[in-house]
Structures are given as C-alpha cells and as structure tokens.
Design an enzyme around this catalytic site. Structure first.
Site, PDB file in Angstrom:
ATOM      1  N   ASN A 183      67.496 -11.207 -56.639  1.00 30.71           N
ATOM      2  CA  ASN A 183      66.648 -12.415 -56.701  1.00 30.71           C
ATOM      3  C   ASN A 183      67.188 -13.250 -57.739  1.00 30.71           C
ATOM      4  O   ASN A 183      67.410 -12.713 -58.984  1.00 30.71           O
ATOM      5  CB  ASN A 183      65.263 -11.814 -57.340  1.00 30.71           C
ATOM      6  CG  ASN A 183      64.455 -13.248 -57.493  1.00 30.71           C
ATOM      7  OD1 ASN A 183      63.873 -13.883 -56.421  1.00 30.71           O
ATOM      8  ND2 ASN A 183      64.069 -13.346 -58.688  1.00 30.71           N
ATOM      9  N   GLU A 184      67.398 -14.577 -57.651  1.00 28.78           N
ATOM     10  CA  GLU A 184      67.915 -15.420 -58.776  1.00 28.78           C
ATOM     11  C   GLU A 184      68.911 -14.815 -59.567  1.00 28.78           C
ATOM     12  O   GLU A 184      68.823 -14.856 -60.996  1.00 28.78           O
ATOM     13  CB  GLU A 184      66.669 -15.967 -59.507  1.00 28.78           C
ATOM     14  CG  GLU A 184      65.850 -16.857 -58.537  1.00 28.78           C
ATOM     15  CD  GLU A 184      64.498 -17.596 -59.159  1.00 28.78           C
ATOM     16  OE1 GLU A 184      64.265 -17.273 -60.539  1.00 28.78           O
ATOM     17  OE2 GLU A 184      64.078 -18.400 -58.568  1.00 28.78           O
ATOM     18  N   TYR A 194      60.720 -25.602 -57.327  1.00 26.31           N
ATOM     19  CA  TYR A 194      59.084 -25.909 -57.612  1.00 26.31           C
ATOM     20  C   TYR A 194      59.359 -27.297 -58.216  1.00 26.31           C
ATOM     21  O   TYR A 194      60.076 -27.840 -59.096  1.00 26.31           O
ATOM     22  CB  TYR A 194      59.118 -24.732 -58.889  1.00 26.31           C
ATOM     23  CG  TYR A 194      58.958 -23.480 -58.259  1.00 26.31           C
ATOM     24  CD1 TYR A 194      57.844 -23.128 -57.667  1.00 26.31           C
ATOM     25  CD2 TYR A 194      59.710 -22.531 -58.398  1.00 26.31           C
ATOM     26  CE1 TYR A 194      57.686 -21.671 -56.891  1.00 26.31           C
ATOM     27  CE2 TYR A 194      59.882 -21.250 -57.908  1.00 26.31           C
ATOM     28  CZ  TYR A 194      58.722 -20.776 -57.172  1.00 26.31           C
ATOM     29  OH  TYR A 194      58.600 -19.476 -56.852  1.00 26.31           O
ATOM     30  N   GLU A 252      61.522 -19.330 -52.067  1.00 27.47           N
ATOM     31  CA  GLU A 252      60.517 -19.677 -52.988  1.00 27.47           C
ATOM     32  C   GLU A 252      60.398 -21.277 -53.130  1.00 27.47           C
ATOM     33  O   GLU A 252      61.500 -22.160 -53.203  1.00 27.47           O
ATOM     34  CB  GLU A 252      60.725 -19.252 -54.295  1.00 27.47           C
ATOM     35  CG  GLU A 252      60.689 -17.881 -54.506  1.00 27.47           C
ATOM     36  CD  GLU A 252      60.759 -17.119 -55.902  1.00 27.47           C
ATOM     37  OE1 GLU A 252      60.571 -17.882 -56.676  1.00 27.47           O
ATOM     38  OE2 GLU A 252      61.325 -16.141 -55.947  1.00 27.47           O
ATOM     39  N   GLN A 296      53.153 -18.586 -54.265  1.00 22.14           N
ATOM     40  CA  GLN A 296      52.934 -17.300 -53.949  1.00 22.14           C
ATOM     41  C   GLN A 296      51.607 -17.364 -53.183  1.00 22.14           C
ATOM     42  O   GLN A 296      50.908 -18.186 -53.298  1.00 22.14           O
ATOM     43  CB  GLN A 296      53.005 -16.251 -54.842  1.00 22.14           C
ATOM     44  CG  GLN A 296      54.414 -16.313 -55.701  1.00 22.14           C
ATOM     45  CD  GLN A 296      54.604 -15.106 -56.528  1.00 22.14           C
ATOM     46  OE1 GLN A 296      53.774 -14.001 -56.705  1.00 22.14           O
ATOM     47  NE2 GLN A 296      55.605 -15.118 -57.365  1.00 22.14           N
TER      48      GLN A 296
HETATM   49  O1  AHR Z   1      57.601 -17.276 -58.218  1.00 23.72           O
HETATM   50  C1  AHR Z   1      57.727 -16.950 -59.474  1.00 23.72           C
HETATM   51  C2  AHR Z   1      58.909 -16.483 -60.073  1.00 23.72           C
HETATM   52  O2  AHR Z   1      59.698 -17.791 -59.821  1.00 23.72           O
HETATM   53  C3  AHR Z   1      59.653 -15.604 -59.146  1.00 23.72           C
HETATM   54  O3  AHR Z   1      59.405 -14.382 -59.749  1.00 23.72           O
HETATM   55  C4  AHR Z   1      61.308 -15.816 -59.473  1.00 23.72           C
HETATM   56  O4  AHR Z   1      62.088 -15.682 -58.550  1.00 23.72           O
HETATM   57  C5  AHR Z   1      61.006 -17.570 -59.726  1.00 23.72           C
HETATM   58  O5  AHR Z   1      61.756 -17.899 -60.832  1.00 23.72           O
END
Ligand code: AHR
Length: 498
Positions: A172-173, A244, A292, A349
C-alpha cells in the site's frame, strides 16, 4: 438560468462497467472495523459479533468488492495474528495509526462478513515490514484447497473450502515517506515483481495490483509508475491510484470541480502504463485500480494519529455535507467515464473512517449524505458507458482553470434503458439540460432524482439521519426523443430514460 445540451447515442460506447468499480474499503483504522462492522454485544450483532444494521446498509449500498485490511495499517501487519482462537491472539501496537490492535477480527472473520454482505474480498499484503514469504503464505492459507500446512490450518480454523480471493494488492502506498517500510520505485518494483511471482506460483488465477502513486501531487508521480511497471509489468494486472479531495480556503468552485483532477490523474496513469507497454513491446494492457478515493478533510484531521495509543479512537470521522455528496457523485461520473480502463474502484472507507456509514457504539447506524449518490450509481450504473460531449457554460476556478458547469455520463443498462448521471456545479443557478436521445428506440418515459438542498452544508447525523436524501423531481419533458430536464443549483442528478 444556464443552458446545456448533449446527445446520447448507443453507438458511442466507452466500455462495459466492471461491477468492481463500486468497491469500498475496510481498514483496521479508528472505528472502521471495531465499533464499525464489528461490535459484539450490539443489539443487532450476529452470533459472530458483526453488526446487523451495518451489514444491511452495506448490502443496500451495493459494494461487490471490499479492500482489506489496509491501507497504511497493512504495512506493519502480521496476518497470522488474526487467525485461530480469538483468546490466544496477540494484542499489538499498530504503528500506522498508533492504535491498539486486539486482532479479534482477522482474515477468516472478514471473509465471512464480506460474503454475508454480497462482496468479495480484495486482499492487501504487507510489503512494508514483510515480503515474499508472508505474502505467499497468506495466498496458500486463503486459496489452496487442502493438504498443506497453511491450507489445513484454514480448514482447522473452520473454513473447509478455499476462499478463492481473486484480487491482491502488492502493498500500500509504498511511495509515501509516511509508509512503514517506504521504498524507492526501484526497490518496490523488484519486490512487487518477485512477490507477485511467488503468489502466482501458489495460485495462478489471482489478479495483482501494483502500487501506483499515493496521489497525483507526489513529487515522484509518473516516474514512480514508469519505474515500478518497468520492473513488474508482466506480473501485475493493475496499477493503483489514490485521491482524496477537500474544500480548501472556502473555494467551493474548485472543490466542486474535483472530478477534473480525477480525470487528469486517470488519463496520466493510462498514458504512463501504455508508455511502458510500448517500450517493453508488451501485448497485455495494465488496467487501473482506483482503490482509494473520497472527500477527506485532511487539514481538519492533521496530526490525529499522534495522539496517545488507545483502542478504537475516533480517527478521521468526517461528517459529509450536501456539497461533499455532490462531489462524491461527480467522482463516480469520472470513474465511469474511464470504465474501459478503470476496472476496480474502492471508495475509502465504508464505515466511520471517512465513511459512507456512521455508527454509535450500542446505538444506531445511519447513511451519510455521500451514501446516496454512491448507492444509486452502484444500483443503476451497470452496463455500457456511452461517451457524451456536452456543450454548455463554464466557469473559472483557482485550482483547475476553466471548467464546465455540467459534468455527465450515460450508462446503457439492461434494467433501466439509459441512465444519465449529471452534476450541476453552479452554486446559485439552475441548469436547463436538453438531451437529444432520438437514437434510442422506443423511449417512452423518464424520471429524475437529485441530491441538493437549500442549505448545501446540511448533513445527516444520529439525531437527524435522513436530513439529506435524494429527492424525486418532476419527470423531464419528453418530445420525439428529445428531453428537457432542469438540474437544481449545486446538485447531483440521476435521470432514467426507459
Ligand atoms: O484511507 C485512509 C488512508 O489513506 C489509508 O490508510 C492510506 O492508504 C491512505 O493514505
């Protein structure tokens, strides 16, 4: 009053929607798992401790795949801590969110829960503190039928049949300095290639997702994808994207146009993946897993994870407004527009943590405003995406330059005919939309629901959980295959032509 027009023609096909575009994400973070999907003793809990109210809202939402168990959490996770008798499982510190992890929910519990809400699991493996060995073991535990150490342990833990988990994230990332075990693109690309190779030797049918950039603003964006895919192109099927969005400094006009950024992000990653394909003379294409995405007021929550280490802290529990919900609906339009290449999407989420669903311990569960455009798009946006070329007004934004007031996409579906999803980004004026649908045979009816409000900052909460809901509007006028609808200011709209 603004005017815009578009033509819907079933000949202009973008691609089939993969239902996995409507995935979500459950991370061991804050109250997503504990007090979110799982709360033994809750009045609606099932015998295994999973909340019935949350499960039922999840089924209604329509998420065919759920990514698990992280997120940043996975980069320090020992998946073996979450199997076997619960009372024997270790309590650990999760360093990603500096939280106490009791390991009461692990892969077996999650897999059963996912099945109960009609979802498949999309499993992430730890490429932060761990590597090839732990990754190949969890594939064996989950997917190998029987007769080996890990598969027999799964059977002993109560699951006679393999889980056949199809989609696996290789970490992840890993480009992010905040990630435990953060790597350079060269280090990660090699590790992803070798880990994926070993996982596929256990189960050749799995699909693998390589980590792309954590967001488009990362200094390594673009070169990261090129280097990583240069190492693991043959082994993986997807590259991930995360994004985001939030309103900054009261600039609502830019925020409402967040999908412009998502479009550009997707198109840049497609270009990069296809560049690596060309240079390497590869036959297959790498598709995109936007695993995400959401609205997240990161500035509001800065530093939260540095609080004292505790169980189930209320971390990043954004409460979403009408405006946020319109942006979420618009981000789904962007994903649909690229349905030929974006095959998997995971809204991040599911519960409490930047969640579509909120809960109180021992109390109710309710739908956030953003739940509604997601649920309606997931329910009605399945079929073939049609390309639209709307014409109409535009406006200037500080962040994205000049952007159209209208954003829209159409989906040809078996159930509904054609469904048009549209956003009016103007904050004060209605938008009259003329739709030329003369190439759709036997068009007889249309209906229109919209998410909007006199107060664009209105939210749902425990005391008023249905303050923000989609509202039916007057059916659009239909005349000889031409339709006219009025989109309220600052609104997300769904118009079904049947
Ligand atoms: O979704 C929250 C966080 O955002 C996750 O854990 C991460 O992958 C991202 O930076």
């Amino acid at each position: 009053m603004h005017f815009a027009s578009l033509t819907i023609d079933p000949a202009f096909r973008v691609g089939e929607v993969d239902p996995r575009l409507y995935g979500s994400f459950v991370e061991h973070l804050g109250r997503c798992v504990y007090e979110g999907i799982y709360e033994p003793g809750h009045p609606t809990a099932d015998p295994r401790g999973f909340r019935g109210d949350v499960a039922s809202l999840t089924r209604e939402l329509g998420v065919p795949i759920v990514r698990y168990p992280g997120g940043n959490f996975v980069s320090g996770y020992h998946w073996e801590d979450g199997i076997g008798p619960v009372e024997e499982r270790p309590t650990r510190i999760d360093l990603a969110w500096r939280t106490i992890e009791p390991n009461h929910v692990g892969v077996d519990e999650f897999q059963r829960w996912a099945g109960s809400v009609g979802a498949e699991t999309m499993m992430a493996v730890n490429l932060g503190t761990r590597g090839i060995d732990a990754a190949r073991s969890i594939v064996e535990y989950c997917n190998h039928p029987s007769g080996t150490y890990w598969s027999d342990l799964r059977r002993a833990n109560g699951a006679a049949d393999p889980y056949d988990i199809k989609v696996w994230c290789l970490g992840n990332e890993m480009d992010g300095p905040w990630q435990i075990g953060h790597k350079t693109a060269v280090e990660y690309g090699r590790l992803a290639a070798e880990t994926g190779k070993a996982m596929r030797l256990v189960d050749p049918s799995i699909e693998l997702v390589a980590c792309g950039s954590s967001n488009r603003a990362m200094p390594t964006f673009g070169s990261w994808e090129a280097t990583v895919l240069g190492s693991c192109y043959d082994v993986v099927d997807y590259v991930s994207l995360h994004a985001y969005y939030q309103e900054r400094d009261g600039d609502r006009g830019s925020f409402l146009a967040s999908a412009v950024d998502m479009d550009a992000f997707i198109e840049a990653v497609i270009a990069t993946a296809d560049h690596v394909r060309a240079v390497g003379r590869h036959r297959k294409r790498i598709n995109l897993s936007f695993d995400e995405w959401n609205v997240w007021y990161q500035t509001r929550f800065a530093g939260e994870k540095n609080l004292s280490i505790e169980r189930t802290p209320r971390l990043i529990e954004d409460v979403y407004s009408v405006t946020d919900a319109v942006v979420v609906g618009n981000l789904l339009i962007s994903l649909l527009r690229h349905a030929d290449r974006v095959r998997i999407g995971c809204q991040a989420q599911l519960v409490n943590v930047i969640g579509l669903i909120m809960t109180e311990p021992g109390g109710p569960a309710w739908r956030q405003s953003s739940y509604h455009p997601f649920a309606l798009t997931s329910r009605h946006g399945r079929g073939t995406v049609l390309r639209l070329e709307p014409t109409g007004p535009s406006y200037d934004t500080a962040v994205h330059g000049r952007v159209p007031v209208l954003d829209a996409v159409a989906v040809l579906t078996e159930e509904d005919g054609v469904v048009l999803f549209a956003v009016n980004r103007d904050q004060s004026q209605e938008l009259t939309l003329d739709v030329d649908a003369r190439s759709l045979p036997a068009l007889t009816a249309a209906d229109h629901v919209a998410l909007f409000d006199e107060d664009p900052d209105a939210v749902n909460d425990a005391t008023d959980p249905d303050r923000v809901v989609p509202r039916p509007l007057d059916p659009p006028k239909l005349d000889g295959g031409r339709l006219q609808a009025v989109l309220p200011p600052l609104s997300w709209n769904m118009i079904r032509l049947t």
